[in-house]
Design a protein around this motif. Sequence first.
Motif, short mmCIF file in Angstrom:
data_model
loop_
_atom_site.label_atom_id
_atom_site.label_comp_id
_atom_site.label_asym_id
_atom_site.label_seq_id
_atom_site.Cartn_x
_atom_site.Cartn_y
_atom_site.Cartn_z
N ALA A 229 0.83 -1.20 0.00
CA ALA A 229 0.00 0.00 0.00
C ALA A 229 0.87 1.26 0.00
O ALA A 229 2.09 1.20 0.23
CB ALA A 229 -0.93 -0.01 1.22
N THR A 230 0.22 2.41 -0.23
CA THR A 230 0.94 3.68 -0.25
C THR A 230 1.04 4.31 1.13
O THR A 230 1.57 5.41 1.27
CB THR A 230 0.27 4.67 -1.22
N SER A 231 0.52 3.63 2.15
CA SER A 231 0.71 4.09 3.52
C SER A 231 0.63 2.88 4.44
O SER A 231 0.08 1.84 4.07
CB SER A 231 -0.36 5.12 3.91
N GLY A 232 1.19 3.03 5.61
CA GLY A 232 1.17 1.92 6.56
C GLY A 232 2.36 1.99 7.49
O GLY A 232 3.01 3.03 7.62
N SER A 233 2.65 0.89 8.13
CA SER A 233 3.78 0.82 9.05
C SER A 233 4.93 0.07 8.38
O SER A 233 4.74 -0.64 7.38
CB SER A 233 3.38 0.11 10.35
N TYR A 234 6.12 0.23 8.94
CA TYR A 234 7.30 -0.41 8.36
C TYR A 234 8.24 -0.87 9.46
O TYR A 234 8.16 -0.43 10.60
CB TYR A 234 8.03 0.54 7.40
N THR A 235 9.14 -1.77 9.07
CA THR A 235 10.23 -2.20 9.93
C THR A 235 11.50 -2.21 9.10
O THR A 235 11.47 -2.00 7.88
CB THR A 235 9.99 -3.61 10.52
N TRP A 236 12.63 -2.49 9.73
CA TRP A 236 13.92 -2.60 9.05
C TRP A 236 14.48 -4.00 9.24
O TRP A 236 14.43 -4.54 10.35
CB TRP A 236 14.92 -1.57 9.59
N THR A 237 15.02 -4.58 8.17
CA THR A 237 15.63 -5.90 8.22
C THR A 237 17.04 -5.84 7.64
O THR A 237 17.27 -5.16 6.62
CB THR A 237 14.80 -6.93 7.43
N THR A 238 17.98 -6.51 8.27
CA THR A 238 19.37 -6.48 7.84
C THR A 238 19.56 -7.19 6.50
O THR A 238 19.01 -8.26 6.26
CB THR A 238 20.27 -7.14 8.90
N ILE A 239 20.34 -6.56 5.61
CA ILE A 239 20.73 -7.15 4.33
C ILE A 239 21.85 -8.16 4.59
O ILE A 239 22.90 -7.78 5.14
CB ILE A 239 21.22 -6.07 3.35
N PRO A 240 21.70 -9.43 4.21
CA PRO A 240 22.76 -10.42 4.50
C PRO A 240 24.09 -10.11 3.82
O PRO A 240 25.15 -10.26 4.43
CB PRO A 240 22.15 -11.73 3.97
N ASP A 241 24.05 -9.66 2.54
CA ASP A 241 25.28 -9.44 1.78
C ASP A 241 25.25 -8.05 1.14
O ASP A 241 24.80 -7.88 0.00
CB ASP A 241 25.44 -10.51 0.69
N PRO A 242 25.75 -7.03 1.84
CA PRO A 242 25.71 -5.66 1.32
C PRO A 242 26.49 -5.46 0.02
O PRO A 242 26.27 -4.46 -0.66
CB PRO A 242 26.32 -4.84 2.46
N ASP A 243 27.40 -6.40 -0.32
CA ASP A 243 28.18 -6.22 -1.55
C ASP A 243 27.35 -6.48 -2.80
O ASP A 243 27.82 -6.23 -3.92
CB ASP A 243 29.44 -7.09 -1.54
N GLY A 244 26.12 -6.98 -2.65
CA GLY A 244 25.20 -7.10 -3.78
C GLY A 244 25.58 -8.12 -4.83
O GLY A 244 25.06 -8.07 -5.95
N SER A 245 26.48 -9.03 -4.52
CA SER A 245 26.91 -10.03 -5.50
C SER A 245 27.13 -11.37 -4.80
O SER A 245 27.76 -11.42 -3.75
CB SER A 245 28.21 -9.58 -6.17
N PRO A 246 26.57 -12.44 -5.35
CA PRO A 246 25.88 -12.53 -6.65
C PRO A 246 24.42 -12.12 -6.62
O PRO A 246 23.80 -11.97 -7.67
CB PRO A 246 26.00 -14.02 -6.98
N THR A 247 23.84 -11.93 -5.42
CA THR A 247 22.43 -11.55 -5.33
C THR A 247 22.32 -10.06 -5.02
O THR A 247 22.95 -9.57 -4.08
CB THR A 247 21.73 -12.35 -4.21
#
Length: 394
Positions: A229-247
Amino acid sequence: MDARVNAHVERRTLLRAAVIGGSAAVFGGTLWRGAAHAAPAQPGTGPYGALAAPNANGIRLPAGFTSRVIARSGQTVTGTSYTWHNAPDGGACYADGTGWIYVSNSEINPSGGASAVRFSSTGTITSAYRILSGTRQNCAGGQTPWNTWLSCEEVSLGYVYETDPWGTSAAVQRPAMGRFKHEAAAVDPVRQVVYLTEDETNGRLYRFVPTTWGNLSSGTLQVLVAGTATSGSYTWTTIPDPDGSPTTTRTQVSGSKSFNGGEGCYYADDKVWFTTKGDNRVWQLNLLTNTYELAYDDSLVTSGTAPLTGVDNITGTSSGDLFVAEDGGNMEICVITPDDVIAPFLRIDGQSGSEITGPAFSPNGSRLYFSSQRGTSGSSSGGITYEVTGPFRS
């Protein structure tokens, strides 16, 4: 080290110590008045009135405002021997004793980088110089409370580079902040994090949590998780691999919210505003309630013609006004007031093949800097950087 440089280093050291110690009273040189922005903005009469006929620079401004050209791509900056870069993009201003500095990215690939122009207390240009070289397609970025400029590469697996607006210290690559198509950054000194936008059709909104506040060499990259939706609540989740490779970073966390072409990002008063060009929206995060909503959406304009199309860079003032630059549209910077009125503040005529970039206010709020990235030629070599002076409300 001469006395001027030594004073600069001491000033930065003192400010850095205050920031690391938890002081967040001052950011960007002004105190923010609580802004509402509680609903999608609608067209109305802006605080500065109608735009006048184009001036000698081809800029339509409200009464009482004037403009001048600061620099042109490929030409030496007036009063200096420095040649201004091509495709000027994101920018910011820094206090420099009684004067100030305006920094500007170069959105070309290869070479990119960033430059700076220094002004005296009267606005006279005193020098111009390079602060970042050898990078790619530096689009937007963000200003830190410890007086550095975060220059962001808008390329696949791009980096954030932390640079010195005074050109004294070498720029430093910050890989811990993630490798993706970076656009803008906004620093939150209260929660001690940096918000980051991603210029992909399915981009994400990230935040970087430094291990030590004031030091961006290590930390945790997180992504916003929310519904569709265009409004609502949110949370933050850690990115496992910040280097973005291979995913890629944007596909690593299930449930992370997709944003269509993340662009500008701005923090003030426990809120973050960021823009998405693919759907022409300005979003607002309320960091106290962990909720998000739309501050502007051209498809939700209920009467008349939407004044803002092609949303891009965004900045604000101590009065609570947001200033949003257009990439395309009719080459305007529009103002969104705290009572959710949106209106054109300025328009550049005769440059339809360009975009407006890098809006930033001088430390005292009396001058607005920005660029037309491709100027009248429509080419990256035709960029023009401007200053507008006038009675901005404070």
